[in-house]
Scaffold this motif. Structure first.
Motif, PDB file in Angstrom:
ATOM      1  N   THR A 133      28.798  56.679  45.945  1.00  0.00           N
ATOM      2  CA  THR A 133      29.718  57.746  45.540  1.00  0.00           C
ATOM      3  C   THR A 133      31.199  57.448  45.795  1.00  0.00           C
ATOM      4  O   THR A 133      32.050  58.289  45.509  1.00  0.00           O
ATOM      5  CB  THR A 133      29.355  59.049  46.270  1.00  0.00           C
ATOM      6  N   ALA A 134      31.516  56.273  46.331  1.00  0.00           N
ATOM      7  CA  ALA A 134      32.911  55.993  46.693  1.00  0.00           C
ATOM      8  C   ALA A 134      33.848  56.138  45.487  1.00  0.00           C
ATOM      9  O   ALA A 134      34.918  56.750  45.579  1.00  0.00           O
ATOM     10  CB  ALA A 134      33.028  54.600  47.290  1.00  0.00           C
ATOM     11  N   LYS A 135      33.427  55.604  44.335  1.00  0.00           N
ATOM     12  CA  LYS A 135      34.281  55.670  43.138  1.00  0.00           C
ATOM     13  C   LYS A 135      34.424  57.100  42.639  1.00  0.00           C
ATOM     14  O   LYS A 135      35.493  57.495  42.154  1.00  0.00           O
ATOM     15  CB  LYS A 135      33.706  54.774  42.036  1.00  0.00           C
ATOM     16  N   LEU A 136      33.369  57.902  42.783  1.00  0.00           N
ATOM     17  CA  LEU A 136      33.438  59.293  42.355  1.00  0.00           C
ATOM     18  C   LEU A 136      34.407  60.080  43.226  1.00  0.00           C
ATOM     19  O   LEU A 136      35.168  60.912  42.716  1.00  0.00           O
ATOM     20  CB  LEU A 136      32.051  59.937  42.416  1.00  0.00           C
ATOM     21  N   PHE A 137      34.401  59.825  44.523  1.00  0.00           N
ATOM     22  CA  PHE A 137      35.316  60.529  45.419  1.00  0.00           C
ATOM     23  C   PHE A 137      36.767  60.265  45.024  1.00  0.00           C
ATOM     24  O   PHE A 137      37.615  61.166  45.091  1.00  0.00           O
ATOM     25  CB  PHE A 137      35.084  60.100  46.866  1.00  0.00           C
ATOM     26  N   ILE A 138      37.057  59.029  44.605  1.00  0.00           N
ATOM     27  CA  ILE A 138      38.420  58.680  44.181  1.00  0.00           C
ATOM     28  C   ILE A 138      38.804  59.472  42.929  1.00  0.00           C
ATOM     29  O   ILE A 138      39.905  60.025  42.827  1.00  0.00           O
ATOM     30  CB  ILE A 138      38.535  57.168  43.912  1.00  0.00           C
ATOM     31  N   LEU A 139      37.872  59.541  41.978  1.00  0.00           N
ATOM     32  CA  LEU A 139      38.138  60.272  40.736  1.00  0.00           C
ATOM     33  C   LEU A 139      38.290  61.761  40.997  1.00  0.00           C
ATOM     34  O   LEU A 139      39.156  62.426  40.415  1.00  0.00           O
ATOM     35  CB  LEU A 139      37.001  60.021  39.734  1.00  0.00           C
ATOM     36  N   GLU A 140      37.448  62.312  41.865  1.00  0.00           N
ATOM     37  CA  GLU A 140      37.550  63.735  42.198  1.00  0.00           C
ATOM     38  C   GLU A 140      38.868  64.035  42.895  1.00  0.00           C
ATOM     39  O   GLU A 140      39.458  65.108  42.697  1.00  0.00           O
ATOM     40  CB  GLU A 140      36.371  64.146  43.087  1.00  0.00           C
ATOM     41  N   HIS A 141      39.335  63.091  43.692  1.00  0.00           N
ATOM     42  CA  HIS A 141      40.632  63.259  44.348  1.00  0.00           C
ATOM     43  C   HIS A 141      41.753  63.294  43.310  1.00  0.00           C
ATOM     44  O   HIS A 141      42.678  64.106  43.406  1.00  0.00           O
ATOM     45  CB  HIS A 141      40.865  62.129  45.343  1.00  0.00           C
ATOM     46  N   GLN A 142      41.641  62.429  42.302  1.00  0.00           N
ATOM     47  CA  GLN A 142      42.653  62.389  41.243  1.00  0.00           C
ATOM     48  C   GLN A 142      42.676  63.690  40.440  1.00  0.00           C
ATOM     49  O   GLN A 142      43.728  64.126  39.983  1.00  0.00           O
ATOM     50  CB  GLN A 142      42.387  61.212  40.304  1.00  0.00           C
ATOM     51  N   MET A 143      41.498  64.305  40.274  1.00  0.00           N
ATOM     52  CA  MET A 143      41.399  65.515  39.448  1.00  0.00           C
ATOM     53  C   MET A 143      41.175  66.759  40.303  1.00  0.00           C
ATOM     54  O   MET A 143      40.665  67.769  39.812  1.00  0.00           O
ATOM     55  CB  MET A 143      40.248  65.362  38.436  1.00  0.00           C
ATOM     56  N   ASP A 144      41.573  66.717  41.561  1.00  0.00           N
ATOM     57  CA  ASP A 144      41.397  67.844  42.480  1.00  0.00           C
ATOM     58  C   ASP A 144      41.996  69.113  41.871  1.00  0.00           C
ATOM     59  O   ASP A 144      43.201  69.178  41.614  1.00  0.00           O
ATOM     60  CB  ASP A 144      42.077  67.529  43.813  1.00  0.00           C
ATOM     61  N   PRO A 145      41.161  70.129  41.623  1.00  0.00           N
ATOM     62  CA  PRO A 145      41.647  71.339  40.948  1.00  0.00           C
ATOM     63  C   PRO A 145      42.431  72.306  41.838  1.00  0.00           C
ATOM     64  O   PRO A 145      42.879  73.353  41.352  1.00  0.00           O
ATOM     65  CB  PRO A 145      40.351  71.995  40.461  1.00  0.00           C
ATOM     66  N   THR A 146      42.591  71.978  43.125  1.00  0.00           N
ATOM     67  CA  THR A 146      43.304  72.883  44.028  1.00  0.00           C
ATOM     68  C   THR A 146      44.669  73.254  43.454  1.00  0.00           C
ATOM     69  O   THR A 146      45.026  74.415  43.335  1.00  0.00           O
ATOM     70  CB  THR A 146      43.474  72.260  45.421  1.00  0.00           C
ATOM     71  N   ASN A 147      45.446  72.244  43.086  1.00  0.00           N
ATOM     72  CA  ASN A 147      46.728  72.501  42.406  1.00  0.00           C
ATOM     73  C   ASN A 147      47.018  71.439  41.338  1.00  0.00           C
ATOM     74  O   ASN A 147      48.091  71.423  40.760  1.00  0.00           O
ATOM     75  CB  ASN A 147      47.878  72.565  43.412  1.00  0.00           C
ATOM     76  N   PHE A 148      46.047  70.546  41.135  1.00  0.00           N
ATOM     77  CA  PHE A 148      46.167  69.476  40.140  1.00  0.00           C
ATOM     78  C   PHE A 148      47.401  68.606  40.382  1.00  0.00           C
ATOM     79  O   PHE A 148      47.922  67.991  39.441  1.00  0.00           O
ATOM     80  CB  PHE A 148      46.195  70.045  38.723  1.00  0.00           C
ATOM     81  N   CYS A 149      47.867  68.533  41.621  1.00  0.00           N
ATOM     82  CA  CYS A 149      49.057  67.745  41.926  1.00  0.00           C
ATOM     83  C   CYS A 149      48.841  66.269  41.614  1.00  0.00           C
ATOM     84  O   CYS A 149      49.689  65.624  40.995  1.00  0.00           O
ATOM     85  CB  CYS A 149      49.431  67.942  43.393  1.00  0.00           C
ATOM     86  N   ASN A 150      47.694  65.720  42.040  1.00  0.00           N
ATOM     87  CA  ASN A 150      47.418  64.301  41.804  1.00  0.00           C
ATOM     88  C   ASN A 150      47.269  64.005  40.318  1.00  0.00           C
ATOM     89  O   ASN A 150      47.743  62.971  39.820  1.00  0.00           O
ATOM     90  CB  ASN A 150      46.146  63.879  42.550  1.00  0.00           C
ATOM     91  N   TYR A 151      46.614  64.916  39.612  1.00  0.00           N
ATOM     92  CA  TYR A 151      46.462  64.731  38.170  1.00  0.00           C
ATOM     93  C   TYR A 151      47.810  64.746  37.469  1.00  0.00           C
ATOM     94  O   TYR A 151      48.086  63.910  36.608  1.00  0.00           O
ATOM     95  CB  TYR A 151      45.558  65.822  37.584  1.00  0.00           C
ATOM     96  N   ARG A 152      48.661  65.685  37.844  1.00  0.00           N
ATOM     97  CA  ARG A 152      49.971  65.790  37.201  1.00  0.00           C
ATOM     98  C   ARG A 152      50.798  64.530  37.451  1.00  0.00           C
ATOM     99  O   ARG A 152      51.536  64.071  36.568  1.00  0.00           O
ATOM    100  CB  ARG A 152      50.713  67.034  37.705  1.00  0.00           C
ATOM    101  N   THR A 153      50.661  63.956  38.644  1.00  0.00           N
ATOM    102  CA  THR A 153      51.360  62.706  38.947  1.00  0.00           C
ATOM    103  C   THR A 153      50.840  61.581  38.066  1.00  0.00           C
ATOM    104  O   THR A 153      51.616  60.792  37.506  1.00  0.00           O
ATOM    105  CB  THR A 153      51.190  62.335  40.435  1.00  0.00           C
ATOM    106  N   ALA A 154      49.513  61.491  37.944  1.00  0.00           N
ATOM    107  CA  ALA A 154      48.909  60.460  37.104  1.00  0.00           C
ATOM    108  C   ALA A 154      49.289  60.650  35.643  1.00  0.00           C
ATOM    109  O   ALA A 154      49.554  59.678  34.922  1.00  0.00           O
ATOM    110  CB  ALA A 154      47.385  60.485  37.261  1.00  0.00           C
ATOM    111  N   LEU A 155      49.338  61.915  35.195  1.00  0.00           N
ATOM    112  CA  LEU A 155      49.714  62.198  33.806  1.00  0.00           C
ATOM    113  C   LEU A 155      51.153  61.778  33.532  1.00  0.00           C
ATOM    114  O   LEU A 155      51.439  61.179  32.485  1.00  0.00           O
ATOM    115  CB  LEU A 155      49.531  63.686  33.515  1.00  0.00           C
ATOM    116  N   ARG A 156      52.051  62.078  34.470  1.00  0.00           N
ATOM    117  CA  ARG A 156      53.453  61.664  34.293  1.00  0.00           C
ATOM    118  C   ARG A 156      53.563  60.145  34.229  1.00  0.00           C
ATOM    119  O   ARG A 156      54.334  59.593  33.436  1.00  0.00           O
ATOM    120  CB  ARG A 156      54.308  62.205  35.445  1.00  0.00           C
ATOM    121  N   GLY A 157      52.767  59.459  35.057  1.00  0.00           N
ATOM    122  CA  GLY A 157      52.778  57.995  35.023  1.00  0.00           C
ATOM    123  C   GLY A 157      52.294  57.460  33.696  1.00  0.00           C
ATOM    124  O   GLY A 157      52.888  56.538  33.123  1.00  0.00           O
ATOM    125  N   ALA A 158      51.211  58.038  33.194  1.00  0.00           N
ATOM    126  CA  ALA A 158      50.672  57.603  31.903  1.00  0.00           C
ATOM    127  C   ALA A 158      51.650  57.910  30.770  1.00  0.00           C
ATOM    128  O   ALA A 158      51.828  57.098  29.850  1.00  0.00           O
ATOM    129  CB  ALA A 158      49.333  58.297  31.640  1.00  0.00           C
TER     130      ALA A 158
END
Length: 320
Positions: free
Chosen positions: A177-202
């Motif tokens: 599950t190590a890879k899944l934990f990384i992906l879940e961290h990226q898409m953490d729905p708490t405030n989507f901060c990590n996702y928004r950072t990744a989206l800005r980078g992309a």
């Protein structure tokens, strides 16, 4: 008059696209409704996923191709129509009006992919096979992230977090599950901060990219719609001094403009008809069907699960 004529032409062109066969929203309607489930999967759902596609990168490519094909049908006017309905977006399900059929079809596609992933896991009775399917979709999700396809990534992660899948403790015990934990961290729905950072980078990389593949950005669509909706509803059109709130409209234009740019990217991946057909038409279990299949794979562990399992089995036997 010129504006009305141009709008009429655009709507006609949109209607023709929707009527054309292929990967547009029309091909989704009727194909994403979860099927019912008895004690065993019907013959139509017994298929070998690995026989359709065993390469995670290949499946991620085809998912991206489907996503971009769906996005192309959505015009900026549909975001405006979404604002007509003053009902706040409830939980994670946006509320759309009758003139936002493409937005609605795209959200249905997201839901279908969630259920497809969950179905593929729950339909397998052997725990080792179930674990292999979970690991396969984790790899697909990671490849989606690398491509910039955040919508499919979130759908896959959401599918694996559905309760009929997450309750399969013995199956998950065999999963790395190590890879899944990384992906879940990226898409953490708490405030989507990590996702928004990744989206800005992309998005930044897309601006300077030279190849079509590097330009791909498929945002988590439900969140994009909510952001635009609440930006429009939460900010006044005019400032206290009566002046137009240009900052609000500039931000709206920026977000919608980015979306238009992203949806116009030409997909560099060649379509594999067998894979896209599987993605768009393979039967999926309903929520109750998923729970039944899950409990048949791994028996209910507590009173609440047992009662729900008995109730669902009784209701199905009454219908047969």
């Amino acid at each position: 008059q010129a504006y009305r004529a141009r709008l009429h032409q655009v709507l006609q062109a949109l209607h023709q696209k929707l009527a054309a066969p292929g990967l547009g929203p029309e091909s989704l309607l009727g194909a994403d409704r979860p099927i019912s489930c008895r004690t065993q999967p019907p013959a139509s759902i017994r298929r070998e996923r690995l026989g359709v596609c065993s390469d995670p990168y290949r499946l991620a490519q085809q998912l991206t191709l489907v996503e971009l094909a769906r996005l192309r049908h959505i015009g900026p006017e549909e975001f405006v129509q979404a604002f007509v309905n003053k009902d706040p977006l409830a939980s994670t399900k946006p509320c759309f009006g009758g003139k936002t059929r493409n937005l609605e079809a795209y959200v249905k596609w997201f839901n279908r992919l969630c259920y497809l992933v969950a179905t593929e896991v729950c339909m397998l009775s052997k725990k080792k096979q179930g674990a292999q399917v979970i690991e396969f979709f984790i790899d697909v999700a990671r490849e989606c992230f690398n491509i910039g396809n955040f919508n499919s990534l979130m759908a896959i992660v959401s599918g694996m977090n559905m309760s009929p899948v997450s309750r399969l403790r013995k199956t998950w015990a065999k999963v790395k599950t190590a890879k899944l934990f990384i992906l879940e961290h990226q898409m953490d729905p708490t405030n989507f901060c990590n996702y928004r950072t990744a989206l800005r980078g992309a998005a930044h990389c897309s601006l300077t990219a030279h190849s079509s593949q590097e330009k791909i950005v498929v945002p988590f669509f439900s969140l994009l719609v909510k952001d635009i909706y609440f930006l429009n509803e939460g900010c006044a059109n005019r400032l206290p001094n009566g002046h137009v709130n240009f900052e609000k409209f500039l931000e709206l234009a920026k977000q919608v403009g980015e979306f238009i740019t992203w949806k116009q990217v030409e997909c560099p991946f060649e379509q594999d008809p067998s894979i896209t057909h599987y993605l768009c038409t393979a039967p999926v279990f309903s929520e109750d069907g998923l729970y039944l299949a899950s409990c048949e794979n791994e028996s209910p562990e507590n009173h609440t699960e047992k009662e729900r399992w008995k109730s669902l089995r009784s209701s199905i036997l009454e219908k047969t």
